[in-house]
Design a protein around this motif. Sequence first.
Motif, PDB file in Angstrom:
ATOM      1  N   SER A  49       0.829  -1.213   0.000  1.00 25.93           N
ATOM      2  CA  SER A  49       0.000   0.000   0.000  1.00 25.93           C
ATOM      3  C   SER A  49       0.861   1.261   0.000  1.00 25.93           C
ATOM      4  O   SER A  49       0.360   2.357  -0.260  1.00 25.93           O
ATOM      5  N   HIS A  50       2.163   1.100   0.328  1.00 26.03           N
ATOM      6  CA  HIS A  50       3.084   2.243   0.385  1.00 26.03           C
ATOM      7  C   HIS A  50       4.360   1.918  -0.395  1.00 26.03           C
ATOM      8  O   HIS A  50       5.455   1.864   0.164  1.00 26.03           O
ATOM      9  N   PRO A  51       4.235   1.650  -1.698  1.00 27.48           N
ATOM     10  CA  PRO A  51       5.415   1.252  -2.486  1.00 27.48           C
ATOM     11  C   PRO A  51       6.478   2.339  -2.499  1.00 27.48           C
ATOM     12  O   PRO A  51       6.174   3.531  -2.563  1.00 27.48           O
ATOM     13  N   ARG A  52       7.739   1.887  -2.406  1.00 24.47           N
ATOM     14  CA  ARG A  52       8.920   2.772  -2.449  1.00 24.47           C
ATOM     15  C   ARG A  52       8.967   3.756  -1.288  1.00 24.47           C
ATOM     16  O   ARG A  52       9.745   4.709  -1.303  1.00 24.47           O
ATOM     17  N   GLN A  53       8.151   3.555  -0.283  1.00 21.77           N
ATOM     18  CA  GLN A  53       8.166   4.418   0.907  1.00 21.77           C
ATOM     19  C   GLN A  53       8.790   3.643   2.059  1.00 21.77           C
ATOM     20  O   GLN A  53       8.346   2.544   2.393  1.00 21.77           O
ATOM     21  N   VAL A  54       9.824   4.208   2.657  1.00 22.83           N
ATOM     22  CA  VAL A  54      10.482   3.530   3.778  1.00 22.83           C
ATOM     23  C   VAL A  54       9.564   3.598   4.997  1.00 22.83           C
ATOM     24  O   VAL A  54       9.172   4.683   5.441  1.00 22.83           O
ATOM     25  N   LEU A  55       9.222   2.435   5.526  1.00 23.31           N
ATOM     26  CA  LEU A  55       8.347   2.339   6.696  1.00 23.31           C
ATOM     27  C   LEU A  55       9.180   1.933   7.896  1.00 23.31           C
ATOM     28  O   LEU A  55       9.921   0.954   7.846  1.00 23.31           O
ATOM     29  N   THR A  56       9.072   2.703   8.974  1.00 18.81           N
ATOM     30  CA  THR A  56       9.866   2.415  10.165  1.00 18.81           C
ATOM     31  C   THR A  56       9.310   1.205  10.901  1.00 18.81           C
ATOM     32  O   THR A  56       8.146   0.823  10.710  1.00 18.81           O
ATOM     33  N   ARG A  57      10.129   0.648  11.778  1.00 15.84           N
ATOM     34  CA  ARG A  57       9.689  -0.494  12.572  1.00 15.84           C
ATOM     35  C   ARG A  57       8.479  -0.121  13.418  1.00 15.84           C
ATOM     36  O   ARG A  57       7.543  -0.908  13.566  1.00 15.84           O
ATOM     37  N   ASP A  58       8.489   1.091  13.994  1.00 16.42           N
ATOM     38  CA  ASP A  58       7.369   1.524  14.831  1.00 16.42           C
ATOM     39  C   ASP A  58       6.080   1.636  14.018  1.00 16.42           C
ATOM     40  O   ASP A  58       5.003   1.243  14.483  1.00 16.42           O
ATOM     41  N   GLN A  59       6.194   2.178  12.801  1.00 21.14           N
ATOM     42  CA  GLN A  59       5.006   2.285  11.939  1.00 21.14           C
ATOM     43  C   GLN A  59       4.433   0.905  11.629  1.00 21.14           C
ATOM     44  O   GLN A  59       3.213   0.703  11.670  1.00 21.14           O
ATOM     45  N   ILE A  60       5.319  -0.029  11.335  1.00 21.78           N
ATOM     46  CA  ILE A  60       4.860  -1.383  10.986  1.00 21.78           C
ATOM     47  C   ILE A  60       4.220  -2.059  12.188  1.00 21.78           C
ATOM     48  O   ILE A  60       3.153  -2.678  12.080  1.00 21.78           O
ATOM     49  N   LEU A  61       4.855  -1.940  13.360  1.00 19.15           N
ATOM     50  CA  LEU A  61       4.289  -2.549  14.566  1.00 19.15           C
ATOM     51  C   LEU A  61       2.901  -1.994  14.866  1.00 19.15           C
ATOM     52  O   LEU A  61       1.965  -2.744  15.173  1.00 19.15           O
ATOM     53  N   GLU A  62       2.766  -0.673  14.777  1.00 19.05           N
ATOM     54  CA  GLU A  62       1.487  -0.048  15.100  1.00 19.05           C
ATOM     55  C   GLU A  62       0.404  -0.445  14.104  1.00 19.05           C
ATOM     56  O   GLU A  62      -0.726  -0.730  14.490  1.00 19.05           O
ATOM     57  N   ARG A  63       0.742  -0.468  12.836  1.00 19.64           N
ATOM     58  CA  ARG A  63      -0.265  -0.733  11.813  1.00 19.64           C
ATOM     59  C   ARG A  63      -0.631  -2.212  11.715  1.00 19.64           C
ATOM     60  O   ARG A  63      -1.802  -2.564  11.547  1.00 19.64           O
ATOM     61  N   VAL A  64       0.358  -3.093  11.800  1.00 17.50           N
ATOM     62  CA  VAL A  64       0.118  -4.516  11.563  1.00 17.50           C
ATOM     63  C   VAL A  64      -0.193  -5.276  12.855  1.00 17.50           C
ATOM     64  O   VAL A  64      -1.055  -6.159  12.870  1.00 17.50           O
ATOM     65  N   TRP A  65       0.502  -4.925  13.929  1.00 21.26           N
ATOM     66  CA  TRP A  65       0.295  -5.664  15.183  1.00 21.26           C
ATOM     67  C   TRP A  65      -0.536  -4.894  16.203  1.00 21.26           C
ATOM     68  O   TRP A  65      -0.991  -5.455  17.182  1.00 21.26           O
ATOM     69  N   GLY A  66      -0.704  -3.611  16.010  1.00 21.10           N
ATOM     70  CA  GLY A  66      -1.557  -2.827  16.904  1.00 21.10           C
ATOM     71  C   GLY A  66      -0.771  -2.028  17.925  1.00 21.10           C
ATOM     72  O   GLY A  66       0.348  -2.374  18.300  1.00 21.10           O
ATOM     73  N   TYR A  67      -1.374  -0.929  18.379  1.00 17.76           N
ATOM     74  CA  TYR A  67      -0.705  -0.020  19.308  1.00 17.76           C
ATOM     75  C   TYR A  67      -0.363  -0.696  20.629  1.00 17.76           C
ATOM     76  O   TYR A  67       0.593  -0.332  21.305  1.00 17.76           O
TER      77      TYR A  67
END
Length: 224
Positions: free
Chosen positions: A165-183
Motif C-alpha cells: 500500500s506504500h510502495p517505495r516508501q520507507v516504513l519504520t519499525r514503529d510504523q509497521i508494529l502499530e499498523r500490523v500488530w496494533g498499538y
Amino acid sequence: MKSHILVVEDEGKLAQFIKLELEYEGYEVTVVTDGLGGLGTAREMTPDLILLDWMLPGISGLEICRRLRQTGDKVPIILLTAKDEVSDRVAGLDAGADDYMIKPFSIEELLARIRANLRRNQEEDSSSLQFSDLRLDRSSREVYRSNRLIELTAKEFDLLEYLISHPRQVLTRDQILERVWGYDFMGDSNIIEVYVRYLRLKLEANQEPRLIQTVRGVGYVLRE
C-alpha cells in the motif's frame, strides 16, 4: 494527487500537443519518443495510464504492451495508431491494450477515454494492489507473484498489504508494529524481522528478485 500519464509517441508535434492538453487538464505528463525508452520508463515510473503509439523506433507499441502484460502490469493502456482495420484493433486488444484511438482523433474524445480508463482502474484498485509482478487482492486475500499463487498466513498477508500500500516508501519499525500488530502490542519487537523472513522465503521461492528491502537502522521498503 495528480494522475501521472506516460505518453510514448515519436511524432514530436503530436506528443507536445497531447502533453500541453493533458497538463492543462491537471495531469502530470512524461513524454518518451522511442519504444525501448517507453518500456523502461513504464517499468520505472509506474504511471497511472499510458498513451502508446503503435509504430515506434526500437520496439513497437504492440510489443511494449505485450511485455508489460507478461510481467503482470495492469496499467491502463490506450493505443494510438493510424491503423484502422478491424484486424488491427483486435491485435491491439489481444496484446493487452484497454482502449484504441485512431489517428487523427479529437482531443475531447481522447480526454474522455482517459477519464473512463482511470476511473475504471481506480475502482479495481480499491480491492487489488499491484507492484512489479506482485499482486494482492484484498477481497479474496490472495497473493500472486506473476501467475504463481502464494499461500500466506493472516499476519503475513497484513504485513504485505501494508508494504504494498506504500510502495517505495520507507516504513519504520514503529510504523509497521502499530499498523500490523496494533498499538498495544507487547511482544518481541523482532517479530517484524521474523515475518519479513517468512515473506521473503515465499515471495522468492522461484528465485524471483527481492522486493522487500531492508533499510538498516530504519525499517523496510517495497521496491525493486
